[in-house]
Write a protein that holds these residues in place. Structure first.
Motif, PDB file in Angstrom:
ATOM      1  N   LEU A  11     -74.803 -15.279 110.068  1.00  0.00           N
ATOM      2  CA  LEU A  11     -73.762 -13.634 108.803  1.00  0.00           C
ATOM      3  C   LEU A  11     -73.392 -13.529 107.559  1.00  0.00           C
ATOM      4  CD1 LEU A  11     -73.579 -12.543 112.299  1.00  0.00           C
ATOM      5  CD2 LEU A  11     -74.949 -11.510 110.394  1.00  0.00           C
ATOM      6  N   PHE A  12     -72.458 -15.319 107.579  1.00  0.00           N
ATOM      7  CA  PHE A  12     -71.814 -15.025 106.275  1.00  0.00           C
ATOM      8  C   PHE A  12     -71.733 -15.195 105.312  1.00  0.00           C
ATOM      9  CE2 PHE A  12     -68.716 -18.162 103.827  1.00  0.00           C
ATOM     10  CZ  PHE A  12     -68.098 -17.296 103.503  1.00  0.00           C
ATOM     11  N   ILE A  13     -73.206 -16.946 105.395  1.00  0.00           N
ATOM     12  CA  ILE A  13     -74.206 -16.939 104.190  1.00  0.00           C
ATOM     13  C   ILE A  13     -74.973 -15.835 103.553  1.00  0.00           C
ATOM     14  CG2 ILE A  13     -75.587 -18.250 102.993  1.00  0.00           C
ATOM     15  CD1 ILE A  13     -74.236 -20.587 105.182  1.00  0.00           C
ATOM     16  N   SER A  14     -75.644 -15.086 104.274  1.00  0.00           N
ATOM     17  CA  SER A  14     -76.398 -14.121 104.496  1.00  0.00           C
ATOM     18  C   SER A  14     -75.374 -12.921 103.334  1.00  0.00           C
ATOM     19  CB  SER A  14     -77.374 -13.645 105.132  1.00  0.00           C
ATOM     20  OG  SER A  14     -77.018 -13.274 106.587  1.00  0.00           O
ATOM     21  N   GLY A  15     -74.199 -12.807 103.797  1.00  0.00           N
ATOM     22  CA  GLY A  15     -74.181 -11.391 103.624  1.00  0.00           C
ATOM     23  C   GLY A  15     -73.422 -11.575 102.224  1.00  0.00           C
ATOM     24  N   LEU A  16     -72.876 -12.985 101.501  1.00  0.00           N
ATOM     25  CA  LEU A  16     -72.168 -13.575 100.924  1.00  0.00           C
ATOM     26  C   LEU A  16     -73.346 -13.559  99.726  1.00  0.00           C
ATOM     27  CD1 LEU A  16     -69.819 -15.269  99.612  1.00  0.00           C
ATOM     28  CD2 LEU A  16     -70.453 -16.976 100.364  1.00  0.00           C
ATOM     29  N   ILE A  17     -74.630 -13.968 100.091  1.00  0.00           N
ATOM     30  CA  ILE A  17     -75.352 -13.828  99.550  1.00  0.00           C
ATOM     31  C   ILE A  17     -75.893 -12.431  98.945  1.00  0.00           C
ATOM     32  CG2 ILE A  17     -77.785 -14.584  98.846  1.00  0.00           C
ATOM     33  CD1 ILE A  17     -77.454 -16.799 101.159  1.00  0.00           C
ATOM     34  N   CYS A  18     -75.412 -11.729 100.137  1.00  0.00           N
ATOM     35  CA  CYS A  18     -75.711 -10.639  99.508  1.00  0.00           C
ATOM     36  C   CYS A  18     -74.648  -9.633  98.480  1.00  0.00           C
ATOM     37  CB  CYS A  18     -76.079  -9.892 100.561  1.00  0.00           C
ATOM     38  SG  CYS A  18     -76.660  -8.137 100.373  1.00  0.00           S
ATOM     39  N   ILE A  19     -74.018 -10.127  99.020  1.00  0.00           N
ATOM     40  CA  ILE A  19     -72.173  -9.534  98.031  1.00  0.00           C
ATOM     41  C   ILE A  19     -72.951 -10.355  96.720  1.00  0.00           C
ATOM     42  CG2 ILE A  19     -69.756  -9.569  97.856  1.00  0.00           C
ATOM     43  CD1 ILE A  19     -69.865  -9.559 100.708  1.00  0.00           C
ATOM     44  N   VAL A  20     -72.628 -10.891  96.721  1.00  0.00           N
ATOM     45  CA  VAL A  20     -72.742 -11.869  95.105  1.00  0.00           C
ATOM     46  C   VAL A  20     -74.178 -10.818  94.121  1.00  0.00           C
ATOM     47  CG1 VAL A  20     -73.292 -14.040  93.840  1.00  0.00           C
ATOM     48  CG2 VAL A  20     -71.893 -13.851  95.095  1.00  0.00           C
ATOM     49  N   THR A  21     -75.435 -11.369  94.813  1.00  0.00           N
ATOM     50  CA  THR A  21     -76.070 -10.577  93.941  1.00  0.00           C
ATOM     51  C   THR A  21     -76.140  -9.563  93.847  1.00  0.00           C
ATOM     52  OG1 THR A  21     -77.521 -10.555  96.241  1.00  0.00           O
ATOM     53  CG2 THR A  21     -78.278 -12.513  95.426  1.00  0.00           C
ATOM     54  N   GLY A  22     -75.581  -8.440  95.067  1.00  0.00           N
ATOM     55  CA  GLY A  22     -75.592  -6.890  94.277  1.00  0.00           C
ATOM     56  C   GLY A  22     -74.606  -6.660  93.318  1.00  0.00           C
ATOM     57  N   LEU A  23     -73.184  -7.748  93.250  1.00  0.00           N
ATOM     58  CA  LEU A  23     -72.792  -7.457  92.466  1.00  0.00           C
ATOM     59  C   LEU A  23     -73.021  -7.945  91.003  1.00  0.00           C
ATOM     60  CD1 LEU A  23     -69.121  -9.114  93.530  1.00  0.00           C
ATOM     61  CD2 LEU A  23     -69.691  -6.659  93.010  1.00  0.00           C
ATOM     62  N   MET A  24     -74.276  -8.991  90.952  1.00  0.00           N
ATOM     63  CA  MET A  24     -75.285  -9.279  89.703  1.00  0.00           C
ATOM     64  C   MET A  24     -75.529  -8.393  88.883  1.00  0.00           C
ATOM     65  SD  MET A  24     -74.985 -12.927  90.317  1.00  0.00           S
ATOM     66  CE  MET A  24     -76.233 -13.768  88.936  1.00  0.00           C
ATOM     67  N   LEU A  25     -76.078  -7.458  89.796  1.00  0.00           N
ATOM     68  CA  LEU A  25     -77.298  -6.368  89.313  1.00  0.00           C
ATOM     69  C   LEU A  25     -76.281  -5.500  89.193  1.00  0.00           C
ATOM     70  CD1 LEU A  25     -79.450  -7.368  93.032  1.00  0.00           C
ATOM     71  CD2 LEU A  25     -80.636  -7.805  90.567  1.00  0.00           C
ATOM     72  N   ASP A  26     -75.329  -4.805  90.183  1.00  0.00           N
ATOM     73  CA  ASP A  26     -74.578  -3.447  89.706  1.00  0.00           C
ATOM     74  C   ASP A  26     -74.025  -4.070  88.530  1.00  0.00           C
ATOM     75  OD1 ASP A  26     -74.333  -1.438  90.308  1.00  0.00           O
ATOM     76  OD2 ASP A  26     -71.979  -1.708  90.696  1.00  0.00           O
ATOM     77  N   PHE A  27     -73.122  -5.520  87.754  1.00  0.00           N
ATOM     78  CA  PHE A  27     -73.197  -4.642  86.566  1.00  0.00           C
ATOM     79  C   PHE A  27     -73.358  -5.719  85.645  1.00  0.00           C
ATOM     80  CE2 PHE A  27     -69.152  -4.836  89.609  1.00  0.00           C
ATOM     81  CZ  PHE A  27     -68.664  -3.738  89.160  1.00  0.00           C
ATOM     82  N   HIS A  28     -75.045  -5.655  85.937  1.00  0.00           N
ATOM     83  CA  HIS A  28     -75.836  -6.890  84.805  1.00  0.00           C
ATOM     84  C   HIS A  28     -75.703  -7.995  83.921  1.00  0.00           C
ATOM     85  CE1 HIS A  28     -78.128  -2.295  85.055  1.00  0.00           C
ATOM     86  NE2 HIS A  28     -76.380  -2.164  84.481  1.00  0.00           N
ATOM     87  N   LEU A  29     -75.234  -8.990  85.105  1.00  0.00           N
ATOM     88  CA  LEU A  29     -74.799 -10.185  84.518  1.00  0.00           C
ATOM     89  C   LEU A  29     -75.777 -10.990  84.502  1.00  0.00           C
ATOM     90  CD1 LEU A  29     -71.511 -10.096  87.096  1.00  0.00           C
ATOM     91  CD2 LEU A  29     -71.547  -9.628  84.681  1.00  0.00           C
ATOM     92  N   ILE A  30     -77.849 -10.289  85.041  1.00  0.00           N
ATOM     93  CA  ILE A  30     -78.442 -11.527  84.788  1.00  0.00           C
ATOM     94  C   ILE A  30     -79.146 -11.815  83.528  1.00  0.00           C
ATOM     95  CG2 ILE A  30     -80.578 -12.089  85.964  1.00  0.00           C
ATOM     96  CD1 ILE A  30     -79.362 -10.678  88.590  1.00  0.00           C
ATOM     97  N   SER A  31     -79.182 -12.789  82.965  1.00  0.00           N
ATOM     98  CA  SER A  31     -79.807 -12.949  81.550  1.00  0.00           C
ATOM     99  C   SER A  31     -81.149 -12.987  82.209  1.00  0.00           C
ATOM    100  CB  SER A  31     -79.753 -13.229  80.766  1.00  0.00           C
ATOM    101  OG  SER A  31     -78.947 -15.018  81.700  1.00  0.00           O
ATOM    102  N   GLY A  32     -82.004 -12.869  81.252  1.00  0.00           N
ATOM    103  CA  GLY A  32     -83.683 -13.724  81.487  1.00  0.00           C
ATOM    104  C   GLY A  32     -84.585 -12.022  81.825  1.00  0.00           C
ATOM    105  N   GLY A  33     -84.668 -11.279  81.486  1.00  0.00           N
ATOM    106  CA  GLY A  33     -85.399  -9.781  81.556  1.00  0.00           C
ATOM    107  C   GLY A  33     -85.634  -9.358  83.400  1.00  0.00           C
TER     108      GLY A  33
END
Length: 100
Positions: A11-33
């Motif tokens: 639960l902790f690891i999946s929640g952490l992954i979900c939070i980090v990827t959600g922030l990356m997607l929301d703030f457009h921090l992903i490069s590569g198209g």
């Protein structure tokens, strides 16, 4: 005890992954198209699925404790509600023909 330990880590690891990827997607921090965003969106979605299944397992494994805690909570709250209702009915606030 051992299953709770591993479930908590999942639960902790999946929640952490979900939070980090959600922030990356929301703030457009992903490069590569578009393909890179789609890859992180899939990671975000599947970590959320894992977290949901883990939450359901957690609730199923702890149903006895949840039931006991709920009964204890309402056992404390219900006498207070009964006393308030009785004091109001004695004062005539809730008197009706069906209360005889």
């Amino acid at each position: 005890m051992k299953k709770n330990y591993w479930l908590d880590w999942i639960l902790f690891i999946s929640g952490l992954i979900c939070i980090v990827t959600g922030l990356m997607l929301d703030f457009h921090l992903i490069s590569g198209g578009r393909e890179a965003r789609l890859f992180y969106r899939h990671i975000h979605t599947y970590s959320d699925y894992i977290m949901g299944v883990g939450l359901l397992l957690h609730l199923i494994w702890h149903k006895d404790w949840i039931s006991m805690a709920t009964k204890r909570f309402w056992a404390v709250k219900m006498p207070l509600l009964r006393t308030r209702k009785q004091s109001k009915t004695r004062a005539g606030a809730f008197y009706s023909r069906t209360d005889h």
